[in-house]
Every structure is written in structure tokens, then in C-alpha cells.
Motif scaffolding. Structure first.
Motif, mmCIF file in Angstrom:
data_model
loop_
_atom_site.group_PDB
_atom_site.id
_atom_site.type_symbol
_atom_site.label_atom_id
_atom_site.label_comp_id
_atom_site.label_asym_id
_atom_site.label_seq_id
_atom_site.Cartn_x
_atom_site.Cartn_y
_atom_site.Cartn_z
ATOM 1 N N LEU A 138 0.994 9.431 -5.725
ATOM 2 C CA LEU A 138 1.601 10.757 -5.575
ATOM 3 C C LEU A 138 2.322 11.168 -6.853
ATOM 4 C CD1 LEU A 138 2.998 10.529 -1.929
ATOM 5 C CD2 LEU A 138 1.116 11.976 -2.752
ATOM 6 N N HIS A 139 2.988 10.214 -7.512
ATOM 7 C CA HIS A 139 3.645 10.506 -8.792
ATOM 8 C C HIS A 139 2.631 10.988 -9.815
ATOM 9 C CE1 HIS A 139 5.973 10.075 -12.453
ATOM 10 N NE2 HIS A 139 5.063 9.239 -12.909
ATOM 11 N N LYS A 140 1.427 10.437 -9.763
ATOM 12 C CA LYS A 140 0.375 10.813 -10.711
ATOM 13 C C LYS A 140 -0.390 12.053 -10.257
ATOM 14 C CE LYS A 140 -0.582 6.245 -12.664
ATOM 15 N NZ LYS A 140 -1.630 5.232 -12.915
ATOM 16 N N GLY A 141 -0.038 12.576 -9.065
ATOM 17 C CA GLY A 141 -0.715 13.769 -8.569
ATOM 18 C C GLY A 141 -2.047 13.501 -7.918
ATOM 19 N N ASN A 142 -2.318 12.255 -7.581
ATOM 20 C CA ASN A 142 -3.595 11.894 -6.961
ATOM 21 C C ASN A 142 -3.391 11.744 -5.452
ATOM 22 O OD1 ASN A 142 -6.037 10.794 -6.163
ATOM 23 N ND2 ASN A 142 -6.223 9.473 -7.964
ATOM 24 N N SER A 143 -3.446 12.864 -4.737
ATOM 25 C CA SER A 143 -3.167 12.848 -3.299
ATOM 26 C C SER A 143 -4.267 12.138 -2.512
ATOM 27 C CB SER A 143 -2.980 14.268 -2.781
ATOM 28 O OG SER A 143 -4.155 15.029 -2.969
ATOM 29 N N MET A 144 -5.503 12.178 -3.001
ATOM 30 C CA MET A 144 -6.591 11.507 -2.294
ATOM 31 C C MET A 144 -6.390 9.990 -2.305
ATOM 32 S SD MET A 144 -10.017 13.650 -3.358
ATOM 33 C CE MET A 144 -11.020 12.514 -2.409
ATOM 34 N N LYS A 145 -6.027 9.461 -3.461
ATOM 35 C CA LYS A 145 -5.780 8.027 -3.552
ATOM 36 C C LYS A 145 -4.555 7.647 -2.729
ATOM 37 C CE LYS A 145 -5.371 4.263 -6.903
ATOM 38 N NZ LYS A 145 -5.352 3.895 -8.354
ATOM 39 N N GLU A 148 -3.527 9.152 0.008
ATOM 40 C CA GLU A 148 -3.907 9.174 1.417
ATOM 41 C C GLU A 148 -4.694 7.917 1.781
ATOM 42 O OE1 GLU A 148 -6.466 11.917 4.596
ATOM 43 O OE2 GLU A 148 -5.958 12.702 2.600
ATOM 44 N N LYS A 149 -5.576 7.480 0.913
ATOM 45 C CA LYS A 149 -6.363 6.280 1.175
ATOM 46 C C LYS A 149 -5.458 5.050 1.296
ATOM 47 C CE LYS A 149 -10.182 3.523 -0.702
ATOM 48 N NZ LYS A 149 -11.161 3.379 -1.819
ATOM 49 N N SER A 150 -4.479 4.940 0.404
ATOM 50 C CA SER A 150 -3.553 3.808 0.458
ATOM 51 C C SER A 150 -2.707 3.840 1.722
ATOM 52 C CB SER A 150 -2.647 3.807 -0.776
ATOM 53 O OG SER A 150 -3.380 3.571 -1.954
ATOM 54 N N LEU A 151 -2.295 5.033 2.124
ATOM 55 C CA LEU A 151 -1.466 5.154 3.317
ATOM 56 C C LEU A 151 -2.253 4.832 4.582
ATOM 57 C CD1 LEU A 151 0.547 8.331 2.344
ATOM 58 C CD2 LEU A 151 1.479 6.038 2.701
ATOM 59 N N MET A 152 -3.507 5.263 4.648
ATOM 60 C CA MET A 152 -4.337 4.924 5.797
ATOM 61 C C MET A 152 -4.533 3.413 5.874
ATOM 62 S SD MET A 152 -4.857 7.703 7.406
ATOM 63 C CE MET A 152 -6.079 7.091 8.562
ATOM 64 N N ASP A 207 0.829 -1.210 0.000
ATOM 65 C CA ASP A 207 0.000 0.000 0.000
ATOM 66 C C ASP A 207 0.862 1.259 0.000
ATOM 67 O OD1 ASP A 207 -2.532 -1.087 -0.179
ATOM 68 O OD2 ASP A 207 -2.721 -1.388 1.978
ATOM 69 N N VAL A 208 2.020 1.195 0.626
ATOM 70 C CA VAL A 208 2.941 2.334 0.557
ATOM 71 C C VAL A 208 3.388 2.554 -0.884
ATOM 72 C CG1 VAL A 208 5.210 3.205 1.227
ATOM 73 C CG2 VAL A 208 3.743 2.148 2.933
ATOM 74 N N TYR A 209 3.710 1.460 -1.596
ATOM 75 C CA TYR A 209 4.142 1.598 -2.996
ATOM 76 C C TYR A 209 3.003 2.165 -3.850
ATOM 77 C CZ TYR A 209 7.705 -1.608 -1.240
ATOM 78 O OH TYR A 209 8.696 -2.201 -0.506
ATOM 79 N N ARG A 210 1.770 1.755 -3.525
ATOM 80 C CA ARG A 210 0.626 2.304 -4.263
ATOM 81 C C ARG A 210 0.487 3.807 -3.992
ATOM 82 N NH1 ARG A 210 -1.315 -2.916 -2.993
ATOM 83 N NH2 ARG A 210 -1.873 -4.056 -4.898
ATOM 84 N N SER A 211 0.779 4.200 -2.771
ATOM 85 C CA SER A 211 0.686 5.630 -2.447
ATOM 86 C C SER A 211 1.762 6.416 -3.197
ATOM 87 C CB SER A 211 0.830 5.833 -0.937
ATOM 88 O OG SER A 211 2.173 5.661 -0.509
ATOM 89 N N THR A 251 5.476 8.857 5.243
ATOM 90 C CA THR A 251 4.864 9.326 3.991
ATOM 91 C C THR A 251 3.539 10.017 4.278
ATOM 92 O OG1 THR A 251 5.874 7.439 2.854
ATOM 93 C CG2 THR A 251 4.163 8.626 1.668
ATOM 94 N N LEU A 252 2.787 9.455 5.201
ATOM 95 C CA LEU A 252 1.505 10.068 5.572
ATOM 96 C C LEU A 252 1.736 11.421 6.247
ATOM 97 C CD1 LEU A 252 -1.501 9.547 5.446
ATOM 98 C CD2 LEU A 252 -1.332 8.257 7.577
ATOM 99 N N ALA A 253 2.744 11.503 7.110
ATOM 100 C CA ALA A 253 3.050 12.771 7.769
ATOM 101 C C ALA A 253 3.423 13.839 6.748
ATOM 102 C CB ALA A 253 4.193 12.558 8.765
ATOM 103 N N LYS A 254 4.249 13.478 5.758
ATOM 104 C CA LYS A 254 4.645 14.443 4.724
ATOM 105 C C LYS A 254 3.443 14.879 3.888
ATOM 106 C CE LYS A 254 9.374 12.674 4.312
ATOM 107 N NZ LYS A 254 10.351 11.945 3.449
ATOM 108 N N LEU A 255 2.537 13.930 3.626
ATOM 109 C CA LEU A 255 1.344 14.267 2.849
ATOM 110 C C LEU A 255 0.463 15.246 3.633
ATOM 111 C CD1 LEU A 255 -0.347 13.814 0.322
ATOM 112 C CD2 LEU A 255 -1.383 11.827 1.457
#
Length: 470
Positions: free
Chosen positions: A362-369, A371-375, A354-358, A390-394
Motif C-alpha cells: 500500500l505504501h508503494k501504491g500497489n493495491s492489487m498486491k 489485496e492478494k497479501s491480505l487475502m 502477510d499483513v506487513y507485506r500488504s 486492513t482488507l475492509a479499508k482497502l
């Protein structure tokens, strides 16, 4: 006289391997070879003073054994021996009893019988050979070597004895002796593939790579469809740093196993994928992993548990490498291929993927997705420091400072991530112009790592700011 049995023993040695990928993109790669099957024989030897004779009182028993021996009915022979007191038997019968017990894989009983034969006749050559077999099976190689050397001293020096002695020396890390033994065995039996295989291992272990390469190429000319030989060629190439030769060799082995409908070793698939990634052909690496993901499914250790688990550590390492090198397209393909296996994946690896998915989101600019992966990652494994950071930085980037501080604090509780978490929170406090708080955090970093000269410079700058504010 009873003819000596021809007894066969089969031994396996383990040649394992692994792939250790690191975040800096380097890797140590080895090839996983099937455990070789070493088959050794106890052959008959010529009559002489080193060979025992039956006592005249044993002739009737010998006649009973003859048809059983001719039929290779070792169990019946053992039953016949069980009716006799071994202390009343001659050295010849004790030796025969030991050989029968070896055939039945009753090695401890065979050891007793053969030792008793040697008590009566210390120079009984075949008893020494048989006893060496017992010790080889039990991996007591020093004892095996003693009896093999004694066999040679007593004039029993055929190819089997030299090959067995070479094998024992190879297990005892005596590379030069192993090479000499296998070479002499091959001199006596030049077409024996087992001696060639043993010599190959001995040469590789002795790092005599040019000699091993020449031998291996000759073996491949004779057996071009032998997948194991191609795997060994790949292993030898890796030891010499010849990545492209290793890659082509492993591809050949893979193709041959496909043609033979042979199940692939998942470790070799990983190795080949790693080589493709390092050589720049990441697409082929992902194709290999995608086509063979089912190989990483295995039963749990409890045989009563019908559930399966997914062995993903090597794939995790490849994902880590792809993230580090920003190879986003192959990473996306691999993560997509892994999606159906989530239910077979442990929470630890679910969190990591899930971290890799996040990172991809982020590379694609989809911060909502992201955040969901990180949670999801943190819920699966609350101790995943990479997810927390990664979640803290986001949260920091989204101006949600309170939440960012919360995740930085959690990451600081993990020793491996404490320094990075302190630095991250310090940057957040600087951005919020809370310089005193940032200074406090940076001083903690220096306590952890006094060599951080860059942090010392930042501390000096912040001290100046704090003084000016006051």
C-alpha cells in the motif's frame, strides 16, 4: 582415620531475558546470559571435637576403603557401604557414606545418611556442610542456609562456605547478605572469578549499579576476550538506560563469539537488532537478523518429529515496530529475508507477515498486491483482526462497499478489534450518506467506550443531519 572426600557439586541458575516491542515504538529489552555454572567444593577440615572419629571396630572396613578412596572409585565405595547396616556405623562412616552418595548424585540417599550422622553427633561440621550441598542442589535454599550457618558457628568458615552462603542468600533475594558474603569470600580468595561473578550478580540485583560497573570493568581489564562479561556489561548498561553502551557491549560479545565460532543466542541477536533500530541504525539491525535467521529454526517439542519450526515472535515484533514507524526499506529487506522460511512458519505468523507485506504494498501504491497479501493473511488466520480491518479499508477505498461491510462485520466479532471495526464501518456509512446506520454504529462504540468524547460529538452532528433529513 579415613580422610574426608573432596566433593564437588555444580549448580545452575537461570538468567533469562526477552524483548517486548510495542506498537508505540518503545521496548523493554534485556540480555540473555548463559546460565552461570556455580561449582562448590566440600573441603577437608582440621581435626577437633566437631570432626568424627572411626570406631575401633571399623578399622578393617576402613582399610578396604582406603585404596578405593585414593582412586576416587566412588561407585566401589558405595557398593562396599551397601553391604553394611547404616544403623551400626559410627557418625564418621555415616558422614563418609553421605559424601560418596553426593559424588554419585544420589542426593535423597545422601540426605538420609548425613541426617543419621548428625543424630549421633549434632555438631559434626562437615556433615552440616555436606547436607547444605544436598539442599543447594535441590534448591531448598532455606534448609541449605541453616546448615551453612551452623558450619560457620562450628568454626568452618573458609571462602567456600562464605561463597556458598552468599549464593544461597542471592537465591533467597537477600541482596545485602549476598553482597557481604561474596565480599568476604573474595577477601579470602581475591582471584576467584566465581566469587567476583557472584558479587556482580548480587550488586546488580541490589541495584548497586556504580559498584557493579566498577567491578565489571576491572574483570574486563583482566579478561577482555570474555564474551559473557561483555554481555553482562550490556545488561548492566540497559538497566541504567545507557543504550549506546549496551549496543557497543553486545557488538563486542557478538564479535568475540564469532572469533570463537560460538553459536549465538538468538535472543541476544534480537536484542542487539532492537537497540540498533532504536538508535537509528535500522540497516545494521536487518543485517544482523538476515545473517542469523537460521538461529530461529528449532526442532519441535516432540523428539520423534523431525520437522522444524521457526521462532519468529521477536522478528514479528520488530516488523511491527518498522511498520508503525514507517521504516519501509528495512521492512522490505527483512520480509525478503524471511521469505525462504515460510514453510517453517506457523499459520498465525504467516498471517501477520502477510499483513506487513500488504502495508508495504500500500505504501508503494500497489493495491492489487496488497489485496492478494491480505487475502492470504485471512486464509492463514481467519481471526487476524488487523488483516480483516486492513482488507475492509482497502475494499472501502476501492468502492467495494458490500465486501468492506463483510470484513468489518467479521472484525467486530473479535473483542480486541470491535471498536475500530465499528468506527471504520461508521465512516463507510457516512461516506455513503447512510447517516442512520452510521449513528447506530457510533452508539455501539459509546457503549463499549463511554470516554470517547470525539465520538459523542460525531453522534450529535449525525443526529442533526438525521433530523434535517426527516
Amino acid at each position: 582415620m579415613i580422610k574426608n572426600l573432596t566433593v564437588c557439586a555444580v549448580l545452575w541458575t537461570s538468567l533469562s531475558s526477552s524483548v517486548f516491542a510495542t506498537t508505540d515504538g518503545t521496548a523493554e529489552i534485556t540480555v540473555n546470559l548463559a546460565a552461570p555454572k556455580w561449582e562448590f567444593l566440600l573441603k577437608n577440615i582440621a581435626s577437633g571435637e566437631t570432626q568424627a572419629q572411626l570406631d575401633s571396630s571399623e578399622s578393617s572396613f576402613a582399610k578396604e576403603l582406603q585404596p578405593l578412596l585414593a582412586a576416587q572409585d566412588h561407585k566401589a565405595v558405595e557398593q562396599a557401604f551397601s553391604q553394611r547396616d547404616i544403623e551400626q556405623d559410627s557418625a564418621a562412616l555415616r558422614q563418609l557414606r553421605g559424601q560418596v552418595l553426593i559424588s554419585l548424585k544420589q542426593y535423597s540417599e545422601a540426605e538420609v545418611a548425613l541426617k543419621s550422622a548428625l543424630q549421633l553427633m549434632p555438631d559434626l561440621a562437615l556433615a552440616h556442610r555436606s547436607l547444605s550441598m544436598v539442599y543447594m542442589v535441590n534448591k531448598e535454599y532455606l534448609k541449605a542456609r541453616t546448615h551453612l550457618k551452623k558450619s560457620i558457628e562450628l568454626g568452618v568458615a573458609d571462602a567456600q562456605v562464605y561463597g556458598q552462603l552468599a549464593f544461597v542468600n542471592l537465591q533467597l533475594k537477600q541482596g545485602a547478605s549476598a553482597i557481604a558474603g561474596y565480599q568476604y569470600a573474595l577477601f579470602l580468595e581475591p582471584d576467584n572469578l566465581q566469587w567476583k561473578q557472584g558479587l556482580l550478580y548480587a550488586l546488580i540485583n541490589a541495584q548497586a549499579f556504580s559498584q557493579a560497573q566498577a567491578l565489571l570493568e576491572g574483570m574486563l581489564m583482566s579478561s577482555p576476550d570474555n564474551a559473557e562479561l561483555w554481555l553482562q556489561r550490556g545488561q548492566l548498561a540497559l538497566k541504567q538506560g545507557l543504550s549506546l553502551q549496551a549496543l557497543s557491549s553486545l557488538e563486542s560479545a557478538l564479535l568475540l563469539n564469532d572469533d570463537a565460532n560460538t553459536t549465538h543466542d538468538p535472543n541476544n541477536i534480537i536484542t542487539l537488532a532492537q537497540l540498533h533500530i532504536q538508535s537509528g541504525s535500522a540497516q545494521r539491525a536487518i543485517e544482523l537478523l538476515d545473517n542469523n535467521l537460521s538461529l530461529f529454526l528449532s526442532k519441535k517439542s516432540n523428539p520423534k518429529d523431525n520437522n522444524t519450526r521457526f521462532e519468529v515472535q521477536p522478528i514479528d515484533q520488530i516488523c511491527q515496530w518498522l511498520v508503525f514507524n514507517q521504516r519501509w526499506q528495512p521492512l522490505e529487506q527483512l520480509l525478503t529475508a524471511l521469505a525462504p522460511y515460510r514453510k517453517h512458519t506457523s499459520s498465525y505468523f504467516l498471517s501477520r507477515f502477510d499483513v506487513y507485506r500488504s502495508k508495504l504494498a500500500l505504501h508503494k501504491g500497489n493495491s492489487m498486491k496488497a489485496e492478494k497479501s491480505l487475502m492470504s493473511s485471512v486464509n492463514a488466520d481467519p481471526t487476524n483482526g488487523e488483516a480483516l480491518l486492513t482488507l475492509a479499508k482497502l475494499m472501502h477505498s476501492k468502492k467495494r462497499s458490500a465486501q468492506a461491510v463483510q470484513y468489518y462485520a467479521r472484525a467486530q466479532g473479535l473483542a480486541a478489534f470491535k471498536e475500530r471495526a465499528l468506527l471504520g464501518q461508521a465512516q463507510l456509512e457516512i461516506d455513503r450518506q447512510k447517516y442512520s446506520d452510521a449513528l447506530r454504529l457510533l452508539r455501539k462504540v459509546i457503549q463499549l467506550n463511554p470516554a470517547r468524547q470525539d465520538v459523542l460529538a460525531n453522534i450529535q452532528s449525525l443526529n442533526n443531519l438525521v433530523r434535517n433529513e426527516s
